[in-house]
Write an enzyme that holds these catalytic residues in place. Sequence first.
Site, PDB file in Angstrom:
ATOM      1  N   ASN A   7      43.004  23.508  43.546  1.00 27.62           N
ATOM      2  CA  ASN A   7      42.431  24.290  42.442  1.00 27.62           C
ATOM      3  C   ASN A   7      43.558  24.539  41.445  1.00 27.62           C
ATOM      4  O   ASN A   7      44.443  25.360  41.678  1.00 27.62           O
ATOM      5  CB  ASN A   7      41.879  25.604  42.997  1.00 27.62           C
ATOM      6  CG  ASN A   7      41.317  26.506  41.922  1.00 27.62           C
ATOM      7  OD1 ASN A   7      41.373  26.183  40.728  1.00 27.62           O
ATOM      8  ND2 ASN A   7      40.804  27.652  42.319  1.00 27.62           N
ATOM      9  N   ARG A  90      38.578  21.468  42.414  1.00 24.77           N
ATOM     10  CA  ARG A  90      37.700  22.371  41.683  1.00 24.77           C
ATOM     11  C   ARG A  90      37.771  21.995  40.199  1.00 24.77           C
ATOM     12  O   ARG A  90      38.863  21.923  39.625  1.00 24.77           O
ATOM     13  CB  ARG A  90      38.168  23.804  41.862  1.00 24.77           C
ATOM     14  CG  ARG A  90      37.346  24.762  41.053  1.00 24.77           C
ATOM     15  CD  ARG A  90      37.901  26.157  41.101  1.00 24.77           C
ATOM     16  NE  ARG A  90      37.032  27.060  40.366  1.00 24.77           N
ATOM     17  CZ  ARG A  90      37.460  28.135  39.735  1.00 24.77           C
ATOM     18  NH1 ARG A  90      38.735  28.447  39.753  1.00 24.77           N
ATOM     19  NH2 ARG A  90      36.614  28.902  39.097  1.00 24.77           N
ATOM     20  N   HIS A 179      31.412  30.033  38.449  1.00 25.81           N
ATOM     21  CA  HIS A 179      31.464  30.566  39.824  1.00 25.81           C
ATOM     22  C   HIS A 179      30.368  29.965  40.696  1.00 25.81           C
ATOM     23  O   HIS A 179      29.935  30.573  41.679  1.00 25.81           O
ATOM     24  CB  HIS A 179      31.280  32.103  39.843  1.00 25.81           C
ATOM     25  CG  HIS A 179      32.402  32.883  39.247  1.00 25.81           C
ATOM     26  ND1 HIS A 179      32.196  34.039  38.526  1.00 25.81           N
ATOM     27  CD2 HIS A 179      33.737  32.692  39.269  1.00 25.81           C
ATOM     28  CE1 HIS A 179      33.359  34.525  38.125  1.00 25.81           C
ATOM     29  NE2 HIS A 179      34.308  33.723  38.562  1.00 25.81           N
ATOM     30  N   LEU A 206      32.458  39.456  41.974  1.00 29.70           N
ATOM     31  CA  LEU A 206      33.332  40.350  41.212  1.00 29.70           C
ATOM     32  C   LEU A 206      34.790  40.087  41.555  1.00 29.70           C
ATOM     33  O   LEU A 206      35.306  40.579  42.567  1.00 29.70           O
ATOM     34  CB  LEU A 206      32.977  41.814  41.513  1.00 29.70           C
ATOM     35  CG  LEU A 206      31.506  42.217  41.309  1.00 29.70           C
ATOM     36  CD1 LEU A 206      31.290  43.681  41.714  1.00 29.70           C
ATOM     37  CD2 LEU A 206      31.063  41.993  39.870  1.00 29.70           C
ATOM     38  N   ARG A 238      37.958  40.356  29.953  1.00 27.22           N
ATOM     39  CA  ARG A 238      36.933  39.809  29.054  1.00 27.22           C
ATOM     40  C   ARG A 238      35.842  40.828  28.790  1.00 27.22           C
ATOM     41  O   ARG A 238      35.471  41.603  29.679  1.00 27.22           O
ATOM     42  CB  ARG A 238      36.281  38.562  29.667  1.00 27.22           C
ATOM     43  CG  ARG A 238      37.224  37.419  29.842  1.00 27.22           C
ATOM     44  CD  ARG A 238      36.486  36.180  30.337  1.00 27.22           C
ATOM     45  NE  ARG A 238      37.413  35.303  31.007  1.00 27.22           N
ATOM     46  CZ  ARG A 238      37.197  34.739  32.200  1.00 27.22           C
ATOM     47  NH1 ARG A 238      36.064  34.912  32.832  1.00 27.22           N
ATOM     48  NH2 ARG A 238      38.108  33.970  32.738  1.00 27.22           N
ATOM     49  N   GLU A 381      34.865  29.468  48.482  1.00 25.28           N
ATOM     50  CA  GLU A 381      34.743  28.352  47.544  1.00 25.28           C
ATOM     51  C   GLU A 381      35.464  27.103  48.060  1.00 25.28           C
ATOM     52  O   GLU A 381      34.953  25.994  47.942  1.00 25.28           O
ATOM     53  CB  GLU A 381      35.312  28.775  46.178  1.00 25.28           C
ATOM     54  CG  GLU A 381      34.423  29.811  45.503  1.00 25.28           C
ATOM     55  CD  GLU A 381      35.111  30.559  44.376  1.00 25.28           C
ATOM     56  OE1 GLU A 381      35.963  31.430  44.679  1.00 25.28           O
ATOM     57  OE2 GLU A 381      34.819  30.281  43.218  1.00 25.28           O
TER      58      GLU A 381
HETATM   59  P1  ADP Z   1      40.183  35.869  41.322  1.00 27.49           P
HETATM   60  O1  ADP Z   1      38.991  35.944  40.405  1.00 27.49           O
HETATM   61  O2  ADP Z   1      41.477  35.709  40.600  1.00 27.49           O
HETATM   62  O3  ADP Z   1      39.993  34.949  42.504  1.00 27.49           O
HETATM   63  P2  ADP Z   1      39.822  38.024  43.246  1.00 27.49           P
HETATM   64  O4  ADP Z   1      38.472  37.554  43.709  1.00 27.49           O
HETATM   65  O5  ADP Z   1      40.948  37.982  44.206  1.00 27.49           O
HETATM   66  O6  ADP Z   1      40.283  37.343  41.898  1.00 27.49           O
HETATM   67  O7  ADP Z   1      39.630  39.539  42.745  1.00 27.49           O
HETATM   68  C1  ADP Z   1      40.638  40.247  42.103  1.00 27.49           C
HETATM   69  C2  ADP Z   1      40.149  41.663  41.855  1.00 27.49           C
HETATM   70  O8  ADP Z   1      39.818  42.257  43.107  1.00 27.49           O
HETATM   71  C3  ADP Z   1      41.194  42.566  41.205  1.00 27.49           C
HETATM   72  O9  ADP Z   1      40.579  43.361  40.200  1.00 27.49           O
HETATM   73  C4  ADP Z   1      41.621  43.442  42.369  1.00 27.49           C
HETATM   74  O10 ADP Z   1      42.040  44.707  41.931  1.00 27.49           O
HETATM   75  C5  ADP Z   1      40.321  43.569  43.120  1.00 27.49           C
HETATM   76  N1  ADP Z   1      40.535  44.077  44.486  1.00 27.49           N
HETATM   77  C6  ADP Z   1      41.133  43.470  45.525  1.00 27.49           C
HETATM   78  N2  ADP Z   1      41.208  44.322  46.586  1.00 27.49           N
HETATM   79  C7  ADP Z   1      40.635  45.478  46.186  1.00 27.49           C
HETATM   80  C8  ADP Z   1      40.411  46.757  46.792  1.00 27.49           C
HETATM   81  N3  ADP Z   1      40.783  46.994  48.041  1.00 27.49           N
HETATM   82  N4  ADP Z   1      39.806  47.712  46.049  1.00 27.49           N
HETATM   83  C9  ADP Z   1      39.441  47.487  44.788  1.00 27.49           C
HETATM   84  N5  ADP Z   1      39.610  46.320  44.159  1.00 27.49           N
HETATM   85  C10 ADP Z   1      40.206  45.342  44.844  1.00 27.49           C
END
Ligand code: ADP
Length: 397
Positions: A7, A90, A179, A206, A238, A381
């Site tokens: 990726n 990806r 996604h 999310l 965004r 993924e």
């Molecule tokens: P990406 O889209 O880069 O793959 P992720 O799916 O890893 O990102 O998500 C990142 C988001 O998840 C960030 O906003 C991070 O703060 C949030 N996050 C990760 N662990 C926690 C947690 N324990 N509580 C709240 N938010 C979290």
Amino acid sequence: MKILVVNCGSSSIKYRLFDMPDKSVLATGMVERIGEQEAALIQESGGKETRTVQPVPDHEEGMQLILQALTQGPGAVIESLDEVGAVGHRVVHGGEAFSESVILDDQVIASIESVADLAPLHNPPNLIGIRAAQHALPTPPHVAVFDTAFHATIPPVAYTYALPHELYEKYGVRRYGFHGTSHFYVARRAAELLGREDIHCITIHLGNGCSMAAVRDGKCIDTSMGLTPLEGLVMGTRTGDFDPAILFYLAEHGYDLAALNKLCNKQSGLLGISGESNDMRTLTQLAGQGDARAQLAIDIFCYRIKKYLGAYTAALGSLDAVIFTGGIGENAPSIRAGCCGNLQQLGIALDAEANRTTIGQEGAIQSADSRVQTWVIPTDEEGVIAGDTFTLTKDLA
Ligand code: ADP
């Protein structure tokens, strides 16, 4: 058969080596800060972490570093690159050309190039990664798995913008959605968990980017991201949905195209509202300490999701399940509660204790009297990419 999943972003390459068909993970890692002096490879394999810090001028060298880490030194998991039977990539935007994963050849690469202007931040680095991997591993087949593919079943009524129709015909301006591998994986897993194929579900991814999808009988019928990943939910940096006339208004106040692009993609969302951070963990902490703007960012984030839950329930006609996934969806009970509060009308009600304790793992979080099942399902993924790559290439050898 071993499958390497790649990726590639503008300054990073994430990777995972799978042993198929049982999908066991042999190694997972990433090269980050490509182009900088202090680039780093971090790999986990066999319970060990390998960390190499060195200059990595480009993706070609990044790929070489990955192949070295997989075959040599303390973290090595294979003896020779000949063991890699296929490579899965990806690719963010497949345009209308690709409704499923495909084996990469010159024609496919040309098609991906032709839609690069629809995803200028994503497709060019994806292509650089494909070329670097093909160069480093010329023998095994390479497969492209598209973020847009799962959304190919969205009907015209949901993908057409109310713009002059020739913009669609001439430039392909329509909703594509992103996604897709994540929405596909959690929707399929939800059907398994509910024990039937014909479920109506809403999947909520999310992460740093955020999107939702309405899925009927395993097929996506609508999704919140659009021509690009900017539309829909509030994200880390965004805007998601907003009045496009704000852009004209700002243009009249001196913002040029580049500034508007940066504003909407990099400076808005949770970061823009809070003025503090795009990271949900930081914002939750700040809000807990009484920071009103951090709280407002969180409230707007949840409110937008709640509105889409209503809209997609209406689009589906009825609702069986809601699924949370991605870093925030999997790990932040307070956000899930914020999205699902006061939704009894839609049949959605959470069990506070189940929600509080389901962190980073699969589990049902609805209350006993909730009509709709609500699940946390960690996304996979890379596993979907490995699975598609295996299906397309296993009989080639
Ligand atoms: P990406 O889209 O880069 O793959 P992720 O799916 O890893 O990102 O998500 C990142 C988001 O998840 C960030 O906003 C991070 O703060 C949030 N996050 C990760 N662990 C926690 C947690 N324990 N509580 C709240 N938010 C979290």
